[in-house]
Design an enzyme around this catalytic site. Structure first.
Site, PDB file in Angstrom:
ATOM      1  N   THR A  27      10.110   2.628 -45.372  1.00  0.00           N
ATOM      2  CA  THR A  27      11.234   3.520 -45.160  1.00  0.00           C
ATOM      3  C   THR A  27      12.008   3.586 -46.464  1.00  0.00           C
ATOM      4  OG1 THR A  27      12.147   3.818 -42.940  1.00  0.00           O
ATOM      5  CG2 THR A  27      13.418   2.520 -44.366  1.00  0.00           C
TER       6      THR A  27
ATOM      7  N   ARG B 189       8.614   8.234 -29.980  1.00  0.00           N
ATOM      8  CA  ARG B 189       9.194   6.954 -30.418  1.00  0.00           C
ATOM      9  C   ARG B 189      10.175   7.160 -31.591  1.00  0.00           C
ATOM     10  NH1 ARG B 189       9.605   3.787 -35.370  1.00  0.00           N
ATOM     11  NH2 ARG B 189       9.832   1.630 -34.769  1.00  0.00           N
TER      12      ARG B 189
ATOM     13  N   GLY C 248      12.715   4.769 -34.156  1.00  0.00           N
ATOM     14  CA  GLY C 248      13.009   3.389 -34.559  1.00  0.00           C
ATOM     15  C   GLY C 248      14.484   3.178 -34.831  1.00  0.00           C
TER      16      GLY C 248
ATOM     17  N   GLY D  71      11.923  -2.112 -41.570  1.00  0.00           N
ATOM     18  CA  GLY D  71      11.121  -3.111 -40.869  1.00  0.00           C
ATOM     19  C   GLY D  71      10.767  -2.639 -39.478  1.00  0.00           C
TER      20      GLY D  71
ATOM     21  N   GLY E  49      11.326  -1.570 -36.335  1.00  0.00           N
ATOM     22  CA  GLY E  49      12.553  -0.999 -35.794  1.00  0.00           C
ATOM     23  C   GLY E  49      12.979  -1.518 -34.433  1.00  0.00           C
TER      24      GLY E  49
HETATM   25  N1  ASP Z   1      12.376   0.765 -39.515  1.00  0.00           N
HETATM   26  C1  ASP Z   1      11.525   1.912 -39.468  1.00  0.00           C
HETATM   27  C2  ASP Z   1      11.144   2.197 -38.049  1.00  0.00           C
HETATM   28  O1  ASP Z   1      10.960   1.290 -37.269  1.00  0.00           O
HETATM   29  C3  ASP Z   1      10.290   1.753 -40.249  1.00  0.00           C
HETATM   30  C4  ASP Z   1      10.465   1.058 -41.536  1.00  0.00           C
HETATM   31  O2  ASP Z   1      11.511   0.658 -41.936  1.00  0.00           O
HETATM   32  O3  ASP Z   1       9.486   0.867 -42.215  1.00  0.00           O
HETATM   33  O4  ASP Z   1      10.983   3.355 -37.730  1.00  0.00           O
END
Ligand code: ASP
Length: 337
Positions: free
Chosen positions: A203, A231, A233, A255, A257
């Protein structure tokens, strides 16, 4: 003009400045500090999986984005402008899972989420599951500045964006070969009964402190590879993936989510700072204590009113960069940097 913020012309200028290798003006010796930190996702990033060319491209883009944001701060612009400037550059890069380089969902479509928060007044804006908006961070800012709402999703968000003059692109803009291969790999793993791992996260985000003492945070993502059923996050969820309050700190997360939502990560860090923790302790306790115990992988970037920066992660690496209050530039990818 959809917002009072700089247009793409400013990003182009910043891009040019970066390409020309010009250093930002040194921060004045006195006066309120400015500082900025950005991330481009956390995960199982290892040297073995990286080619020298790819690593150099990541480092160059991170440095360009953090310097571009810092330039805005040195020019006396707001932390929101700095955050927006850095994130637009990362969204327009095919390297990161946001904007152009967004991952594909299970239907082979890119669905983008983003959010922004201003620390001065806790104003916030967020969008979820948009498919045609080139820079979702701009739409999130428009929601914050020009609507009475905090979060808009899907077609409604895009209709609002059209009313606000936010740029749209053909969905093919978001098609990159690398992400398509990731989708195919995820589909194979899924058929093999494997669970989703941190390989499939990443992200982008930015946090900044401006001359006026205002904090801001923003986050933008394509979410999780192979996601389904609409979905969403943590990235567009205020308090989970993004939070800013001048009285404590500003945080942008990356991370898994589902964990960041349930453990209200961004807010938890700022609440600990508000209760007297140092920024470094608060961020480390949540990322390497609370989240690890819960089983949540990822990391955050955080900044406080003094310009202190923390960038902890519990994964092998996190794409990240910062310019601290003394003007020191840092760019890192792996855990040992
Ligand atoms: N946090 C984001 C999500 O879960 C993905 C990421 O940060 O890599 O959508």
């Amino acid at each position: 003009m959809p917002t009072a913020l700089p247009t793409r012309t400013f990003s182009a200028l910043a891009l040019l400045t970066g390409l020309l290798g010009l250093s930002p003006r040194p921060a004045p010796a006195s006066g309120p500090p400015v500082a900025i930190a950005i991330h481009g996702g956390a995960g199982t990033i290892s040297r073995e999986d990286m080619t020298p060319e790819r690593e150099a491209a990541f480092r160059a883009t991170l440095e360009q984005a953090v310097r571009a944001g810092h330039e805005r701060l040195l020019a006396g612009e707001s932390s929101l402008v700095a955050v927006r400037t850095a994130i637009v550059l990362l969204e327009d890069s095919p390297l990161f899972n946001a904007g152009r380089g967004a991952v594909f969902n299970a239907d082979g479509v890119n669905e983008l989420d983003a959010s922004v928060m201003r620390g001065r007044d806790r104003a916030a804006g967020a969008v979820a599951s948009v498919r045609r908006v080139r820079n979702p961070i701009d739409l999130a800012i428009a929601v914050m500045e020009h609507s009475p709402h905090v979060m808009l999703a899907g077609e409604g968000a895009e209709t609002f964006g059209a009313e606000q003059g936010i740029e749209t692109v053909d969905p093919s803009w978001f098609h990159t070969e690398f992400r398509w291969e990731q989708l195919e790999a995820a589909r194979e793993k899924e058929t093999a009964g494997d669970i989703v791992t941190a390989d499939f996260f990443s992200t982008v985000g930015a946090v900044a402190l401006d001359r006026a003492g205002d904090l801001a945070a923003g986050t933008s993502t394509g979410g999780m590879t192979n996601k389904r059923f609409g979905r969403i996050g943590d990235s567009p969820v205020i308090g989970a993936g993004t939070f800013a309050d001048n009285a404590s700190c500003a945080v942008s997360a990356t991370g898994h989510g589902e964990y960041f939502i349930r453990w209200v990560v961004a807010y938890d860090i700022c609440a600990r700072v508000a209760s007297g923790s140092s920024l470094a302790d608060a961020a480390d306790t949540v990322v390497n204590g609370v989240l690890v115990e819960a089983g949540g992988t990822g990391g955050v970037i955080a900044i406080d009113a003094a310009g202190d920066i923390a960038m902890p992660f519990n994964t092998a690496g996190m794409y990240r960069a910062s310019v601290d209050a003394a003007g020191n530039v840092f760019v890192g990818i792996y855990g040992d940097e």
